[in-house]
Enzyme design. Structure first.
Site, short mmCIF file in Angstrom:
data_model
loop_
_atom_site.label_atom_id
_atom_site.label_comp_id
_atom_site.label_asym_id
_atom_site.label_seq_id
_atom_site.Cartn_x
_atom_site.Cartn_y
_atom_site.Cartn_z
N SER A 98 0.70 -1.19 -0.08
CA SER A 98 0.18 -0.02 0.15
C SER A 98 0.76 1.36 -0.06
O SER A 98 0.30 2.31 -0.39
CB SER A 98 -1.02 0.10 1.02
OG SER A 98 -0.50 -0.01 2.23
N HIS A 137 1.29 4.82 4.06
CA HIS A 137 0.52 5.35 2.97
C HIS A 137 1.07 6.93 2.69
O HIS A 137 1.31 7.46 1.41
CB HIS A 137 -0.96 5.58 3.46
CG HIS A 137 -1.65 4.09 3.57
ND1 HIS A 137 -2.79 3.98 3.82
CD2 HIS A 137 -1.13 2.96 3.39
CE1 HIS A 137 -3.11 2.48 3.92
NE2 HIS A 137 -2.18 1.91 3.58
#
Length: 216
Positions: A139, A194
């Site tokens: 991610s 992220h």
């Protein structure tokens, strides 16, 4: 058709497909080979011990299990996932975004961006998180691809004079999604990765594609 739709796309680029396939291999092995491989317990657990990102190796002075583990884990964690749902979610995003990136900076540029944003995601986690639990998943790289994509959208909107409102709303929605997932997962979302990946993606795009005409 909106200005945003003018961003070109190259779906099913070989570099994207090969990367997704390579990332799927560990999860397939964990499922097919099962537990108690060569007497070392569960294969997934062994992979996590050796390949996940461990903050303790940086912040708590833990002893590395093999030479350069501290350096290797900045990239190896991105090829491990917590299960098929985790893997599928990330790889669907890579497939969706990879063509946009390849169309702008080519297949080698895509691979370079993926590697750098994986490292950037790990760096964000190391700097902002105090967790000693293992961190895995692509991610960070996914948000790096999003960061580059959003920079190119901003670039295009500025060039054409299009309204910036839709861009800012999409970024607000992205932030809101992270907050929602963090709550639903009881704080087990690596939002730090992220953020690190996203900022690395934006910086990469700004440096290597400073104008709409420039492509590496």
């Amino acid at each position: 058709m909106s200005d945003f739709a003018r961003l070109s796309n190259r779906p099913n680029a070989p570099a994207v497909l090969w990367l997704v396939g390579l990332t799927c291999i560990p999860e397939a092995m964990f499922t097919l080979l099962g537990a108690d491989l060569i007497g070392q317990g569960n294969l997934r657990q062994v992979a996590m011990v050796y390949g996940a990102f461990w903050n303790g190796l940086i912040s708590a002075g833990w002893e590395a299990l093999y030479p350069f583990q501290r350096e290797v884990m900045f990239l190896s964690y991105a090829f491990l996932h917590g299960g098929f749902l985790h893997l599928i979610g990330n790889m669907m995003a890579v497939l969706a975004l990879g063509g946009i990136v390849v169309a702008r900076i080519g297949q080698q540029g895509f691979l370079l961006l993926y590697v750098l944003t994986s490292i950037g995601g790990a760096a964000g986690f190391a700097l902002l998180s105090s967790s000693t639990a293992p961190m895995v998943g692509a991610s960070g790289a996914v948000f790096g691809l999003i960061g580059a994509w959003k920079f190119w959208e901003w670039q295009l909107r500025r060039h054409t004079g299009a309204a910036m409102g839709p861009l800012w709303r999409s970024l607000a929605g992205l932030a809101g999604l992270n907050v929602l997932l963090w709550l639903l997962l009881s704080g087990l979302l690596a939002w730090e990765a992220h953020l690190g990946g996203f900022l690395t993606g934006v910086a990469f795009a700004a440096i290597v594609t400073p104008s709409l005409r420039y492509r590496i």
